[in-house]
Design an enzyme around this catalytic site. Structure first.
Site, PDB file in Angstrom:
ATOM      1  N   LYS A 169      38.383   1.229   2.959  1.00 45.51           N
ATOM      2  CA  LYS A 169      37.470   0.397   2.167  1.00 45.51           C
ATOM      3  C   LYS A 169      36.174   0.238   2.962  1.00 45.51           C
ATOM      4  O   LYS A 169      36.087  -0.537   3.908  1.00 45.51           O
ATOM      5  CB  LYS A 169      38.052  -0.986   1.863  1.00 45.51           C
ATOM      6  CG  LYS A 169      37.216  -1.679   0.794  1.00 45.51           C
ATOM      7  CD  LYS A 169      37.066  -3.151   0.954  1.00 45.51           C
ATOM      8  CE  LYS A 169      36.034  -3.637   1.893  1.00 45.51           C
ATOM      9  NZ  LYS A 169      34.616  -3.426   1.533  1.00 45.51           N
ATOM     10  N   GLY A 200      34.754  -1.403  -2.838  1.00 42.33           N
ATOM     11  CA  GLY A 200      34.923  -2.729  -3.427  1.00 42.33           C
ATOM     12  C   GLY A 200      34.466  -3.802  -2.464  1.00 42.33           C
ATOM     13  O   GLY A 200      34.007  -3.509  -1.362  1.00 42.33           O
ATOM     14  N   GLY A 202      34.737  -7.185   0.020  1.00 39.45           N
ATOM     15  CA  GLY A 202      35.668  -7.676   1.031  1.00 39.45           C
ATOM     16  C   GLY A 202      36.646  -8.669   0.447  1.00 39.45           C
ATOM     17  O   GLY A 202      37.843  -8.619   0.727  1.00 39.45           O
ATOM     18  N   GLY A 206      39.154  -5.797   0.114  1.00 41.05           N
ATOM     19  CA  GLY A 206      39.494  -5.993   1.530  1.00 41.05           C
ATOM     20  C   GLY A 206      40.695  -6.906   1.697  1.00 41.05           C
ATOM     21  O   GLY A 206      41.654  -6.587   2.406  1.00 41.05           O
ATOM     22  N   GLU A 244      37.492  -5.023  15.707  1.00 41.31           N
ATOM     23  CA  GLU A 244      36.266  -4.687  16.452  1.00 41.31           C
ATOM     24  C   GLU A 244      35.185  -5.574  15.861  1.00 41.31           C
ATOM     25  O   GLU A 244      34.745  -5.343  14.732  1.00 41.31           O
ATOM     26  CB  GLU A 244      35.890  -3.207  16.237  1.00 41.31           C
ATOM     27  CG  GLU A 244      36.970  -2.204  16.578  1.00 41.31           C
ATOM     28  CD  GLU A 244      37.255  -2.120  18.066  1.00 41.31           C
ATOM     29  OE1 GLU A 244      36.382  -2.513  18.866  1.00 41.31           O
ATOM     30  OE2 GLU A 244      38.351  -1.685  18.422  1.00 41.31           O
ATOM     31  N   CYS A 278      26.444  -3.739  17.128  1.00 37.25           N
ATOM     32  CA  CYS A 278      27.366  -4.759  17.652  1.00 37.25           C
ATOM     33  C   CYS A 278      27.254  -4.906  19.161  1.00 37.25           C
ATOM     34  O   CYS A 278      27.396  -5.997  19.687  1.00 37.25           O
ATOM     35  CB  CYS A 278      28.782  -4.427  17.239  1.00 37.25           C
ATOM     36  SG  CYS A 278      29.250  -2.752  17.594  1.00 37.25           S
ATOM     37  N   GLU A 378      25.271 -14.377  17.385  1.00 34.63           N
ATOM     38  CA  GLU A 378      24.870 -12.995  17.108  1.00 34.63           C
ATOM     39  C   GLU A 378      23.837 -13.003  15.985  1.00 34.63           C
ATOM     40  O   GLU A 378      24.113 -13.483  14.889  1.00 34.63           O
ATOM     41  CB  GLU A 378      26.093 -12.175  16.689  1.00 34.63           C
ATOM     42  CG  GLU A 378      25.759 -10.728  16.480  1.00 34.63           C
ATOM     43  CD  GLU A 378      26.955  -9.914  16.044  1.00 34.63           C
ATOM     44  OE1 GLU A 378      27.649 -10.336  15.099  1.00 34.63           O
ATOM     45  OE2 GLU A 378      27.206  -8.865  16.648  1.00 34.63           O
TER      46      GLU A 378
HETATM   47  P1  NDP Z   1      31.533  -8.184   7.442  1.00 30.51           P
HETATM   48  O1  NDP Z   1      32.585  -8.801   8.254  1.00 30.51           O
HETATM   49  O2  NDP Z   1      30.893  -8.989   6.389  1.00 30.51           O
HETATM   50  O3  NDP Z   1      32.089  -6.892   6.710  1.00 30.51           O
HETATM   51  C1  NDP Z   1      32.831  -5.882   7.333  1.00 30.51           C
HETATM   52  C2  NDP Z   1      33.785  -5.303   6.347  1.00 30.51           C
HETATM   53  O4  NDP Z   1      34.747  -6.307   6.025  1.00 30.51           O
HETATM   54  C3  NDP Z   1      33.138  -4.919   5.024  1.00 30.51           C
HETATM   55  O5  NDP Z   1      33.813  -3.804   4.502  1.00 30.51           O
HETATM   56  C4  NDP Z   1      33.387  -6.150   4.174  1.00 30.51           C
HETATM   57  O6  NDP Z   1      33.382  -5.909   2.814  1.00 30.51           O
HETATM   58  C5  NDP Z   1      34.770  -6.528   4.653  1.00 30.51           C
HETATM   59  N1  NDP Z   1      35.108  -7.927   4.403  1.00 30.51           N
HETATM   60  C6  NDP Z   1      34.282  -8.989   4.283  1.00 30.51           C
HETATM   61  N2  NDP Z   1      34.999 -10.117   4.057  1.00 30.51           N
HETATM   62  C7  NDP Z   1      36.298  -9.737   4.037  1.00 30.51           C
HETATM   63  C8  NDP Z   1      37.519 -10.423   3.825  1.00 30.51           C
HETATM   64  N3  NDP Z   1      37.544 -11.738   3.583  1.00 30.51           N
HETATM   65  N4  NDP Z   1      38.675  -9.730   3.871  1.00 30.51           N
HETATM   66  C9  NDP Z   1      38.675  -8.401   4.101  1.00 30.51           C
HETATM   67  N5  NDP Z   1      37.548  -7.680   4.293  1.00 30.51           N
HETATM   68  C10 NDP Z   1      36.368  -8.344   4.262  1.00 30.51           C
HETATM   69  O7  NDP Z   1      30.530  -7.579   8.482  1.00 30.51           O
HETATM   70  P2  NDP Z   1      29.219  -6.773   8.210  1.00 30.51           P
HETATM   71  O8  NDP Z   1      29.465  -5.632   7.302  1.00 30.51           O
HETATM   72  O9  NDP Z   1      28.190  -7.774   7.863  1.00 30.51           O
HETATM   73  O10 NDP Z   1      28.967  -6.117   9.658  1.00 30.51           O
HETATM   74  C11 NDP Z   1      28.299  -6.770  10.635  1.00 30.51           C
HETATM   75  C12 NDP Z   1      29.267  -7.342  11.661  1.00 30.51           C
HETATM   76  O11 NDP Z   1      30.140  -6.335  12.163  1.00 30.51           O
HETATM   77  C13 NDP Z   1      28.539  -7.849  12.881  1.00 30.51           C
HETATM   78  O12 NDP Z   1      29.055  -9.093  13.271  1.00 30.51           O
HETATM   79  C14 NDP Z   1      28.816  -6.798  13.952  1.00 30.51           C
HETATM   80  O13 NDP Z   1      28.720  -7.235  15.240  1.00 30.51           O
HETATM   81  C15 NDP Z   1      30.170  -6.349  13.587  1.00 30.51           C
HETATM   82  N6  NDP Z   1      30.388  -4.992  14.075  1.00 30.51           N
HETATM   83  C16 NDP Z   1      31.220  -4.773  15.139  1.00 30.51           C
HETATM   84  C17 NDP Z   1      31.407  -3.521  15.677  1.00 30.51           C
HETATM   85  C18 NDP Z   1      32.358  -3.287  16.786  1.00 30.51           C
HETATM   86  O14 NDP Z   1      32.759  -2.155  16.998  1.00 30.51           O
HETATM   87  N7  NDP Z   1      32.761  -4.284  17.537  1.00 30.51           N
HETATM   88  C19 NDP Z   1      30.693  -2.371  15.133  1.00 30.51           C
HETATM   89  C20 NDP Z   1      29.876  -2.669  13.995  1.00 30.51           C
HETATM   90  C21 NDP Z   1      29.734  -3.951  13.505  1.00 30.51           C
HETATM   91  P3  NDP Z   1      32.038  -5.903   1.925  1.00 30.51           P
HETATM   92  O15 NDP Z   1      30.884  -5.956   2.852  1.00 30.51           O
HETATM   93  O16 NDP Z   1      32.157  -4.621   1.231  1.00 30.51           O
HETATM   94  O17 NDP Z   1      32.128  -7.053   1.006  1.00 30.51           O
END
Ligand code: NDP
Length: 474
Positions: A169, A200, A202, A206, A244, A278, A378
């Site tokens: 996803k 879809g 999150g 998700g 991560e 990140c 962050e």
């Molecule tokens: P989000 O946590 O909002 O989203 C990440 C993924 O999780 C998306 O696919 C999102 O879906 C999904 N998601 C959101 N809410 C839920 C939920 N309640 N249950 C299950 N899945 C969910 O993060 P961002 O996309 O905004 O990414 C930025 C963040 O990711 C930053 O904090 C960054 O630091 C971190 N990051 C960490 C990395 C690492 O390797 N440590 C690498 C890259 C980013 P959707 O967006 O489709 O709704």
């Protein structure tokens, strides 16, 4: 306008059960450029069912064969490299020349690394026991938007090599590259159900994955907030969860360091991808005696990070990914000013000459103190905080005084001294004097930056169970 109206489930492109779609917006033009299906709980259930059915066969497929499939996928991605780079630039906003290398060539290289890694499954004898490694099962891969294809490959490639089947996803913000990957999978003819794609939100797709009893593991990259939620849901069925998450990484410049390369490298790390990284070094820690010199270098350096249209031209930074992110980052800049940090360059306004697009000026704050919001949270935008310290112990204390622990950097003329400091830092990876990333070395966080490791052998081990077979004692 790109219309992707099908999901990839069980080796076929099929219509989603739900009628809803999600728009994909180009952050430079603010226009909707595509729509994808908003996968429902039922779509997730169908994909998980397909992955479960495929697992038995894929798990016993010889490793060398699984690796050969990955090689095919790497070739398929490479053949579409130009399309992938342009697509990621359109959905994310990173300038095209960087998308070609970081967002496309790097994921392909990681796929190739795993295609070549077939010697990690060796059996081990411990006394009378035979210890073997087996795939963990059906894996849900939930990925973010900032390095979309890279984050996908760092999960999907080791999972498939391990013998797991996957349901991916991707982020709803940047799903188009995942659809191109699914096209590559379909063209390669990977056995049905081994790789499934459900786009879809999150909240719906998700959470349905994190909750589904037939999912054995969730590999999640994203925010700490969503990672926590995934863990809660997954706990009900005791799934393995690899997280991560975010970071607030510090670059420590020791008093004997060559300042210019240290500041240059920190700015690069902090500003690349408009700060949406990140492991970005977002806190620059310098000794008080070098503070003024560091500030001058940082301000001069920041001016070279030109902002503009990501599709053409020479701009180093494109827009942020969305209006929401732009707003969030501007709010942090306001907060920095309110709390008394010194705005050295940048600020909340739209960069000159850019009427449309979710741009933010590269911003540097000086005289930041460890308790300020901009030093603790962050920001995920091009905002650098400069803090000064009195001695090495204080520098280490400030660097470690964070909920996160993803990365850090140490700069010193004395590599041994830098290494000693590196060992004191509570972070999953520490660069010494600009030491570059290594595709074979583990990447992951301490503390609230997560609990998983990606890349190389450690990234593969996430997807393996360990079984002890007790043999009769002689
Ligand atoms: P989000 O946590 O909002 O989203 C990440 C993924 O999780 C998306 O696919 C999102 O879906 C999904 N998601 C959101 N809410 C839920 C939920 N309640 N249950 C299950 N899945 C969910 O993060 P961002 O996309 O905004 O990414 C930025 C963040 O990711 C930053 O904090 C960054 O630091 C971190 N990051 C960490 C990395 C690492 O390797 N440590 C690498 C890259 C980013 P959707 O967006 O489709 O709704």
């Amino acid at each position: 306008m790109i219309i992707r109206d099908k999901l990839y489930i069980d080796g076929q492109w099929i219509a989603a059960q739900g009628q809803e779609t999600l728009p994909v917006v180009n952050p430079a033009t603010e226009e909707v450029i595509a729509t994808v299906p908003a996968g429902s709980e039922q779509d997730v259930a169908d994909a998980v069912c397909a992955a479960r059915a495929a697992f038995a066969g894929w798990a016993v497929t010889p490793v060398a064969k699984r690796a050969a499939w990955l090689k095919k996928l790497a070739e398929g991605l490479q053949a579409r490299a130009e399309e992938l780079a342009a697509t990621i630039t359109a959905e994310l906003g990173m300038p095209l020349k960087f998308s070609q290398s970081i967002q496309t060539a790097l994921p392909v290289a990681n796929m190739e690394v795993y295609a070549g890694m077939t010697d990690c499954f060796q059996e081990e004898r411990i006394g009378h026991s035979l210890v073997v490694r087996e795939p963990v099962g059906v894996v849900a891969c939930i990925t973010p938007w900032n390095y979309p294809l890279l984050q996908i490959v760092l999960k999907v490639a080791p999972a498939l090599l391990a013998g797991c089947t996957v349901v991916l996803k991707p982020s709803e913000v940047t799903p188009l590259d995942a659809f191109l990957l699914a096209d590559v999978v379909a063209e390669a003819g990977l056995p049905a159900g081994v790789f499934n794609l459900v786009s879809g939100s999150g909240e719906e797709a998700g959470e349905s994955l994190a909750r589904h009893p037939e999912v054995d593991m969730v590999s999640f990259t994203g925010s700490t907030r969503a990672g926590r939620r995934v863990s809660e849901l997954a706990a009900a069925t005791v799934k393995r969860v690899a997280l991560e998450l975010g970071g607030k990484s510090a670059a420590l410049v020791l008093d004997d360091a060559d300042l210019a390369p240290a500041i240059r490298s920190t700015l690069n790390s902090c500003f690349i991808n408009s700060g949406q990284t990140c492991d970005a070094m977002t806190r620059l820690l310098v000794p008080e005696a070098l503070y003024e010199q560091a500030v001058a270098l940082a301000v001069d350096g920041a001016a070279t990070f030109t902002v503009g249209d990501p599709m053409g031209g020479e701009a180093k930074l494109g827009p942020l990914v969305s209006a929401r992110q732009q707003q969030r980052v501007r709010d942090y800049i306001r907060k920095g000013i309110e709390e008394g940090a010194q705005l050295l360059c940048g600020g909340v306004g739209q960069p000159a000459g850019l009427k449309r697009g979710y741009y933010v000026q590269p911003t540097v704050f000086g005289r930041v103190t460890p308790e300020m919001t901009i030093a603790r949270e962050e920001i995920f935008g091009p905002v650098l905080s400069i803090l000064s310290y009195r001695d090495e112990d204080e520098a280490v204390r400030i660097a470690n005084d964070t909920d996160y622990g993803l990365a850090a950097a140490v700069w010193s003329a004395d590599e041994q001294r830098a290494l000693t400091v590196a060992r004191r830092l509570r972070a999953g990876q520490v660069e010494v004097n600009g030491g570059p990333n290594n595709l074979l070395a583990p990447f992951g966080g301490y503390k609230q930056s997560g609990n998983g490791r990606e890349m190389g052998r450690y990234g593969l081990e996430e997807f393996l169970e360990v079984k002890a077979i007790q043999l009769p004692k002689e």
